[in-house]
Write a protein that holds these residues in place. Sequence first.
Motif, mmCIF file in Angstrom:
data_model
loop_
_atom_site.group_PDB
_atom_site.id
_atom_site.type_symbol
_atom_site.label_atom_id
_atom_site.label_comp_id
_atom_site.label_asym_id
_atom_site.label_seq_id
_atom_site.Cartn_x
_atom_site.Cartn_y
_atom_site.Cartn_z
ATOM 1 N N ASP A 6 0.825 -1.206 0.000
ATOM 2 C CA ASP A 6 0.000 0.000 0.000
ATOM 3 C C ASP A 6 0.861 1.258 0.000
ATOM 4 O O ASP A 6 0.558 2.233 -0.679
ATOM 5 N N CYS A 7 1.939 1.237 0.733
ATOM 6 C CA CYS A 7 2.872 2.366 0.787
ATOM 7 C C CYS A 7 3.518 2.589 -0.588
ATOM 8 O O CYS A 7 3.634 3.718 -1.045
ATOM 9 N N TRP A 8 3.931 1.503 -1.242
ATOM 10 C CA TRP A 8 4.508 1.609 -2.589
ATOM 11 C C TRP A 8 3.490 2.191 -3.569
ATOM 12 O O TRP A 8 3.824 3.028 -4.402
ATOM 13 N N ILE A 9 2.273 1.712 -3.469
ATOM 14 C CA ILE A 9 1.209 2.201 -4.360
ATOM 15 C C ILE A 9 0.977 3.692 -4.123
ATOM 16 O O ILE A 9 0.856 4.473 -5.069
ATOM 17 N N ASP A 10 0.929 4.097 -2.859
ATOM 18 C CA ASP A 10 0.746 5.511 -2.543
ATOM 19 C C ASP A 10 1.902 6.349 -3.070
ATOM 20 O O ASP A 10 1.693 7.431 -3.629
ATOM 21 N N ASP A 11 3.125 5.855 -2.872
ATOM 22 C CA ASP A 11 4.305 6.575 -3.364
ATOM 23 C C ASP A 11 4.264 6.718 -4.880
ATOM 24 O O ASP A 11 4.547 7.792 -5.434
ATOM 25 N N TYR A 12 3.924 5.633 -5.557
ATOM 26 C CA TYR A 12 3.859 5.653 -7.014
ATOM 27 C C TYR A 12 2.771 6.620 -7.483
ATOM 28 O O TYR A 12 2.983 7.415 -8.405
ATOM 29 N N SER A 13 1.627 6.558 -6.832
ATOM 30 C CA SER A 13 0.524 7.454 -7.184
ATOM 31 C C SER A 13 0.935 8.911 -7.013
ATOM 32 O O SER A 13 0.635 9.757 -7.864
ATOM 33 N N HIS A 14 1.630 9.196 -5.925
ATOM 34 C CA HIS A 14 2.095 10.552 -5.670
ATOM 35 C C HIS A 14 3.100 10.994 -6.738
ATOM 36 O O HIS A 14 3.040 12.128 -7.230
ATOM 37 N N MET A 15 3.997 10.106 -7.130
ATOM 38 C CA MET A 15 4.971 10.426 -8.172
ATOM 39 C C MET A 15 4.281 10.706 -9.497
ATOM 40 O O MET A 15 4.665 11.637 -10.224
ATOM 41 N N VAL A 16 3.273 9.926 -9.827
ATOM 42 C CA VAL A 16 2.532 10.133 -11.073
ATOM 43 C C VAL A 16 1.822 11.483 -11.042
ATOM 44 O O VAL A 16 1.842 12.234 -12.022
ATOM 45 N N GLN A 17 1.193 11.798 -9.915
ATOM 46 C CA GLN A 17 0.507 13.083 -9.789
ATOM 47 C C GLN A 17 1.483 14.249 -9.942
ATOM 48 O O GLN A 17 1.174 15.253 -10.602
ATOM 49 N N GLU A 18 2.650 14.151 -9.336
ATOM 50 C CA GLU A 18 3.663 15.198 -9.467
ATOM 51 C C GLU A 18 4.127 15.342 -10.910
ATOM 52 O O GLU A 18 4.288 16.455 -11.412
ATOM 53 N N ALA A 19 4.345 14.224 -11.584
ATOM 54 C CA ALA A 19 4.784 14.261 -12.983
ATOM 55 C C ALA A 19 3.711 14.892 -13.870
ATOM 56 O O ALA A 19 4.022 15.682 -14.767
ATOM 57 N N GLU A 20 2.456 14.554 -13.607
ATOM 58 C CA GLU A 20 1.360 15.139 -14.387
ATOM 59 C C GLU A 20 1.264 16.634 -14.151
ATOM 60 O O GLU A 20 1.041 17.408 -15.090
ATOM 61 N N GLN A 21 1.451 17.063 -12.907
ATOM 62 C CA GLN A 21 1.423 18.489 -12.579
ATOM 63 C C GLN A 21 2.566 19.220 -13.266
ATOM 64 O O GLN A 21 2.372 20.300 -13.839
ATOM 65 N N GLU A 22 3.752 18.646 -13.237
ATOM 66 C CA GLU A 22 4.897 19.256 -13.913
ATOM 67 C C GLU A 22 4.656 19.357 -15.413
ATOM 68 O O GLU A 22 5.002 20.360 -16.037
ATOM 69 N N GLN A 23 4.056 18.334 -15.991
ATOM 70 C CA GLN A 23 3.749 18.346 -17.421
ATOM 71 C C GLN A 23 2.747 19.447 -17.748
ATOM 72 O O GLN A 23 2.911 20.172 -18.726
#
Length: 85
Positions: A6-23
Amino acid sequence: MRDIVDCWIDDYSHMVQEAEQEQRQHEEACDNIRTEIRMIAKLIEFQADKFNNPEHVNEEWLKAAEKFVHGLNIDLRIFRDDIDA
């Protein structure tokens, strides 16, 4: 083990959200620059049209326009060099 996943999934989700925001921010910055450049081009075109009637252009205005064009050419060369670097 489930907590770790669950922690890995949350971390990955957060990374994806950050990448989308940067894009999105990158795309917005590009749109803003494109709009600014087009507005500058239109302003230059409008000013250039004033020279269609040379009899209405006084010497002071001509010197100011020559100075502007000279400075713009320098800035464009610097910009092009920066982009090519």
